[in-house]
Scaffold this active site. Structure first.
Site, short mmCIF file in Angstrom:
data_model
loop_
_atom_site.label_atom_id
_atom_site.label_comp_id
_atom_site.label_asym_id
_atom_site.label_seq_id
_atom_site.Cartn_x
_atom_site.Cartn_y
_atom_site.Cartn_z
N ASP A 26 0.85 -1.19 0.00
CA ASP A 26 0.00 0.00 0.00
C ASP A 26 0.88 1.24 0.00
OD1 ASP A 26 -2.98 0.94 0.62
OD2 ASP A 26 -1.62 2.18 1.83
N ASN A 34 -2.48 12.89 -4.26
CA ASN A 34 -3.53 13.39 -5.15
C ASN A 34 -3.98 14.79 -4.76
OD1 ASN A 34 -3.76 11.27 -6.98
ND2 ASN A 34 -5.18 10.15 -5.70
N HIS A 39 -4.48 14.53 -9.56
CA HIS A 39 -4.69 13.13 -9.90
C HIS A 39 -3.76 12.65 -11.01
CE1 HIS A 39 -8.03 12.30 -7.22
NE2 HIS A 39 -8.42 13.54 -7.44
N ASP A 43 -1.55 9.40 -10.63
CA ASP A 43 -1.56 8.30 -11.61
C ASP A 43 -0.14 7.96 -12.05
OD1 ASP A 43 -4.30 8.20 -11.45
OD2 ASP A 43 -4.64 9.21 -13.37
N GLU A 69 -4.60 2.55 -4.13
CA GLU A 69 -3.13 2.57 -4.11
C GLU A 69 -2.56 1.27 -3.56
OE1 GLU A 69 -4.68 4.19 -0.24
OE2 GLU A 69 -5.20 4.44 -2.33
#
Length: 146
Positions: A26, A34, A39, A43, A69
């Site tokens: 994680d 973010n 975002h 990404d 994530e």
């Protein structure tokens, strides 16, 4: 797709009476990435993370994003020690990630099944539990489910 491959690997390990392990990874505090950088930047961090994680794996291993994530790495024919070694390589590789000169860290949960154990769901639940313990203990660490 990764889950389907993992189920096939799991079935193969059972037939061969071989151990199997899973490493849950994680990205710590990903929502902050973010929120702070957008975002598109988040990404890009996810894509880079997947590439870095994959570089640590053996040919037969499977990695897949399980949501948000979080990633699952399936390790056929890997016992607890081998899974821990791979998890440490993943942990070291994340040091190469970063955004705007800030580091990205990961929390990792590790679980393995002996050849005689037969429940894939238990393996996933054990790795997930270890992952949440890692996060509760301050993140940026690996925890093995015993």
């Amino acid at each position: 797709h990764a889950l389907m491959l993992a189920e096939q690997l799991y079935a193969s390990c059972l037939r061969r009476q071989s151990p199997v392990a899973v490493v849950m990874v994680d990205l710590d505090l990903f929502k902050e990435i973010n929120d702070r950088f957008g975002h598109a930047a988040g990404d890009e961090v996810l894509r880079n993370a997947a590439r870095h994680f994959a570089s640590c794996l053996r040919k037969q291993d499977v990695i897949g994003r399980t949501g948000g994530e979080e990633f699952a790495i399936w390790l056929p024919h890997a016992d607890h020690a081998e899974a821990s070694d791979i998890a440490e390589r993943v942990h070291d590789q994340v040091k190469a990630l970063g955004i705007a000169n800030e580091s990205v860290t990961v929390s990792i949960g590790i679980a393995s099944l002996k050849p005689c154990e037969r429940y894939l769901e238990r393996l996933l639940a054990a790795a997930d539990k270890a992952l949440y313990i890692a996060k509760a203990q301050g993140r940026n660490r690996s925890i093995r489910h015993e």
